[in-house]
Design a protein around this motif. Structure first.
Motif, PDB file in Angstrom:
ATOM      1  N   SER A 170      22.177  12.829   7.572  1.00  0.00           N
ATOM      2  CA  SER A 170      21.354  13.149   9.338  1.00  0.00           C
ATOM      3  C   SER A 170      22.352  12.528  10.272  1.00  0.00           C
ATOM      4  O   SER A 170      23.223  11.560  10.108  1.00  0.00           O
ATOM      5  N   GLU A 171      22.155  13.760  11.187  1.00  0.00           N
ATOM      6  CA  GLU A 171      23.512  13.186  12.407  1.00  0.00           C
ATOM      7  C   GLU A 171      22.736  12.345  13.661  1.00  0.00           C
ATOM      8  O   GLU A 171      23.466  11.796  13.914  1.00  0.00           O
ATOM      9  N   THR A 172      21.389  11.662  12.960  1.00  0.00           N
ATOM     10  CA  THR A 172      20.474  11.166  14.006  1.00  0.00           C
ATOM     11  C   THR A 172      19.813  10.086  13.650  1.00  0.00           C
ATOM     12  O   THR A 172      19.589   8.754  14.304  1.00  0.00           O
ATOM     13  N   LEU A 173      19.550   9.809  12.632  1.00  0.00           N
ATOM     14  CA  LEU A 173      18.546   8.945  11.862  1.00  0.00           C
ATOM     15  C   LEU A 173      19.426   7.139  12.349  1.00  0.00           C
ATOM     16  O   LEU A 173      20.338   6.894  11.920  1.00  0.00           O
ATOM     17  N   LYS A 174      18.878   6.592  12.708  1.00  0.00           N
ATOM     18  CA  LYS A 174      19.621   4.929  12.744  1.00  0.00           C
ATOM     19  C   LYS A 174      18.793   3.710  11.858  1.00  0.00           C
ATOM     20  O   LYS A 174      19.068   2.757  11.836  1.00  0.00           O
ATOM     21  N   VAL A 175      17.722   4.283  11.268  1.00  0.00           N
ATOM     22  CA  VAL A 175      17.054   3.424  10.704  1.00  0.00           C
ATOM     23  C   VAL A 175      16.545   3.441   8.812  1.00  0.00           C
ATOM     24  O   VAL A 175      16.019   4.603   9.112  1.00  0.00           O
ATOM     25  N   LEU A 176      17.669   3.506   7.704  1.00  0.00           N
ATOM     26  CA  LEU A 176      16.924   4.233   6.574  1.00  0.00           C
ATOM     27  C   LEU A 176      16.637   2.842   6.186  1.00  0.00           C
ATOM     28  O   LEU A 176      17.355   1.854   6.090  1.00  0.00           O
ATOM     29  N   ALA A 177      15.320   2.897   5.683  1.00  0.00           N
ATOM     30  CA  ALA A 177      14.929   1.569   4.720  1.00  0.00           C
ATOM     31  C   ALA A 177      14.002   2.055   2.990  1.00  0.00           C
ATOM     32  O   ALA A 177      12.860   2.858   3.552  1.00  0.00           O
ATOM     33  N   ILE A 178      14.791   2.294   2.022  1.00  0.00           N
ATOM     34  CA  ILE A 178      13.676   2.741   1.067  1.00  0.00           C
ATOM     35  C   ILE A 178      13.726   0.981   0.164  1.00  0.00           C
ATOM     36  O   ILE A 178      14.078   0.440  -0.084  1.00  0.00           O
ATOM     37  N   ASP A 179      11.842   0.237   0.347  1.00  0.00           N
ATOM     38  CA  ASP A 179      11.983  -0.251  -0.323  1.00  0.00           C
ATOM     39  C   ASP A 179      11.536  -0.379  -2.242  1.00  0.00           C
ATOM     40  O   ASP A 179      12.415   0.667  -2.827  1.00  0.00           O
ATOM     41  N   ASP A 180      11.620  -1.626  -2.331  1.00  0.00           N
ATOM     42  CA  ASP A 180      11.819  -1.936  -3.687  1.00  0.00           C
ATOM     43  C   ASP A 180      10.909  -1.057  -4.795  1.00  0.00           C
ATOM     44  O   ASP A 180      10.976  -0.926  -5.746  1.00  0.00           O
ATOM     45  N   SER A 181       9.349  -1.247  -4.368  1.00  0.00           N
ATOM     46  CA  SER A 181       8.689   0.292  -5.110  1.00  0.00           C
ATOM     47  C   SER A 181       8.797   2.191  -5.137  1.00  0.00           C
ATOM     48  O   SER A 181       7.902   2.730  -6.104  1.00  0.00           O
ATOM     49  N   SER A 182       9.945   1.726  -4.654  1.00  0.00           N
ATOM     50  CA  SER A 182      11.169   3.485  -4.743  1.00  0.00           C
ATOM     51  C   SER A 182      11.786   3.752  -5.633  1.00  0.00           C
ATOM     52  O   SER A 182      12.069   2.478  -6.419  1.00  0.00           O
ATOM     53  N   TYR A 183      12.236   4.418  -6.796  1.00  0.00           N
ATOM     54  CA  TYR A 183      12.944   4.854  -7.702  1.00  0.00           C
ATOM     55  C   TYR A 183      13.571   6.181  -7.273  1.00  0.00           C
ATOM     56  O   TYR A 183      13.549   6.765  -6.838  1.00  0.00           O
ATOM     57  N   PHE A 184      14.717   5.550  -8.420  1.00  0.00           N
ATOM     58  CA  PHE A 184      16.010   6.583  -8.021  1.00  0.00           C
ATOM     59  C   PHE A 184      15.779   8.047  -9.097  1.00  0.00           C
ATOM     60  O   PHE A 184      15.729   7.314 -10.631  1.00  0.00           O
TER      61      PHE A 184
END
Lengths: 396, 186
Positions: A170-184
């Motif tokens: 992204s060119e504009t995103l200031k905050v990216l938060a991925i929490d513990d309940s997410s998985y990759f």
């Protein structure tokens, strides 16, 4: 664009009944598009789209709202089954995102859940992929918005998501938060490239993401897992290196229990177990940790402290640290060892610039801690009992 | 040239006098005067902030020809209430990213503030907030409008806002088919 309240000859010709009492002013249609869009963007997504039937003025307004608020509640009524609802939500969200105008999104709230129970042949087993497509759209909307010069999506919080994207940019995103309940996804490395990002929150993942263009980053909250097959000294170094501009770092280090098990296994079992342990290598050299020259506030979470060399190596690499917070709650790591690490070889806390030391400790630790602080030459500290932590202001 | 220079100096003196005051006087389209705290006005309105910074505030009442006295009274009232209700810590953080922060639900007093307004007063206030660049007030009033629509059928919404349905039956049918995914008429 049709003028709002003008009488329309077509409607009269067709004999359409007038809803508006003659003479009454239509204030809402007299508002400018920007203001009207601001008002209707508070509506939930389905009702938002349905405003198109109000009058010609409203026909395409929904396509240009700067906020989307899509929740499953709007689909709770008029469906007979869970399955029918999920089909409708998907159909709706896909159509909405496809047909809306390419205007910037300030906010995109997507709230839906689908039952965990899925037949293997269920056509909706790809539900996370759908959500990812939607998020992808949201991110794309900002990229476009850069060109149009409007405000942009600035926060993206992912909770409980399966992330199968291999690239987030992204060119504009200031905050990216991925929490513990997410998985990759485990087979490919996630790549994150966001030059505007100032806050990054990432959970531990099997493969450490590749971070690019992190020049604006101020605060990072990350976990490194050394249990996974993909973890290497070099990988950890590259990952931390991309974060090295930050002034605030919250670092968690996962996997100690597994390491203990593997060491025990290697020492006492006569199998041909290869002792290729990242953590042991980390302990022997400090090559995994880059210099954090901007770092002023460091928080080390629970598990970092069961591997106490982590604290020592961080202190060596953070010359400008002012505030250190350690949270040793769940580990057998006592305040005594923290202080001894802080004292270092020079035997004094004054070798660091640290002014505030925060230690989350139990009630029983306090007396020991206070004694140690005195012995270390620290004359002043505050005890904050409400948060159950020890705030120590170091006086040089 | 000389005259212009003299005028410039007078302006300068007046600006200094203005800078000493901690309120600004605003004049509605119908000539009524209202005083509002300079700090609150500058914080809540981008337009007033610009006028204060640029020295184009008139001691005898800055003309706001687009805003009637009832709406301006509400604007001033809102500024004063806002100044009194926000704890200082929140104020500091909100002033940093006032325009970029995600929308926060109206607070209790803000709800009450817009709920007591008549239909026309609400729309006058929306227009005034828009004209003055008052982001938060615009959000709060626009949010109120959305609440007047929430959960209502198109017919009910038209009735609340006096919207004339200028579609033909055929056009409406066409739209409903085109956007069936939002209407479930399929």
């Amino acid at each position: 664009m049709k003028r709002p309240c003008d009488p329309d000859p077509m409607a009269e010709a067709s004999g359409e009944a007038r809803v508006t009492p003659a003479g009454a002013e239509c204030r809402i249609n007299a508002l400018g598009n920007d203001v009207l869009l601001r008002a209707i963007s508070f509506l939930e997504a389905r009702q938002l789209v349905q405003t198109c039937v109000l009058s010609r003025r409203w026909r395409n307004l929904w396509r240009s709202v700067p906020r989307i608020n899509a929740t499953h509640h709007e689909f709770d009524v008029m469906v007979d089954s869970e399955e029918e609802r999920s089909v409708r939500i998907k159909k709706f969200t896909n159509a909405l995102l496809m047909l809306r105008n390419p205007v910037a999104l300030d906010a995109f709230r997507l709230s839906y859940f689908m039952t965990d129970y899925q037949e293997p042949a269920d056509p909706h087993a790809d539900r996370e992929e759908d959500a990812n497509l939607w998020i992808h759209h949201a991110l794309q909307s900002n990229a476009r918005n850069l060109q149009t010069g409007c405000a942009a999506l600035e926060s993206l919080l992912l909770s409980g998501c399966g992330i199968y994207d291999i690239e987030i940019s992204s060119e504009t995103l200031k905050v990216l938060a991925i929490d513990d309940s997410s998985y990759f996804t485990t087979d490919k490395q996630l790549s994150i490239s966001i030059p505007s990002l100032s806050y990054l929150g990432l959970p531990a993942s099997a493969r450490m993401p590749l971070l690019k263009n992190m020049g604006s980053l101020v605060t990072a909250s990350v976990s490194v897992s050394v249990d996974s097959e993909g973890a290497t000294i070099d990988g950890i170094y590259q990952f931390l290196r991309s974060l090295s501009v930050v002034t605030n770092l919250d670092f968690n280090f996962k996997g100690t229990m597994e390491i203990i098990f593997r060491v025990w296994h290697a020492l006492f079992m006569t199998s041909s177990y290869t002792l290729d342990l990242v953590q042991l290598k980390m302990e022997k050299n400090s090559q995994w940790c880059p210099k954090f020259n901007n770092l002023t506030a460091l928080t080390l979470g629970d598990c970092c402290l069961s591997a106490d060399y982590v604290l020592e190596i961080f202190l060596q690499n953070c010359p400008n640290l002012v505030k250190l917070t350690v949270k040793p709650k769940k580990c057998n790591y006592t305040s005594q060892t923290i202080i001894s690490k802080l004292k270092g070889k020079e035997g004094s806390l004054t070798s660091q610039n640290i002014e505030i030391l925060e230690i989350e400790c139990s009630e029983g630790d306090r007396n020991v801690l206070e004694k140690l602080l005195m012995e270390s030459g620290i004359t002043s500290w505050n005890v904050d009992t409400e948060v159950g932590s020890e705030h120590v202001h170091v006086e040089h | 040239m000389e005259v212009d220079k003299g005028k410039g100096e007078a302006e300068e003196t007046r600006k200094v006098a203005e800078a000493d005051r901690d309120t600004v006087t605003l004049k509605s389209s119908d000539g009524k005067l209202f005083e509002v705290s300079k700090e609150a006005a500058a914080r809540l309105s981008t337009v007033l902030a610009g006028m204060i910074a640029g020295g184009s505030i008139d001691d005898n009442g800055t003309d706001l020809k687009q805003i009637g006295s009832e709406a301006l009274e509400n604007v001033v009232d809102y500024c004063n209430k806002h100044a009194n209700s926000i704890p200082s810590a929140a104020l500091i953080s909100s002033s940093i990213s006032f325009n970029t922060a995600p929308f926060k639900e109206p607070e209790e007093w803000e709800r009450k503030f817009v709920d007591r307004l008549s239909h026309d007063a609400l729309f006058d206030l929306v227009e005034a907030a828009n004209f003055l660049g008052m982001e938060r007030l615009l959000d709060v009033t626009c949010h109120k409008i959305s609440e007047m629509m929430k959960g209502k059928s198109p017919d009910q919404i038209r009735e609340v806002f006096n919207i004339k349905n200028d579609y033909t039956k055929e056009e409406l049918e066409e739209i409903r088919q085109e956007l069936a995914w939002a209407f479930y008429d399929d």
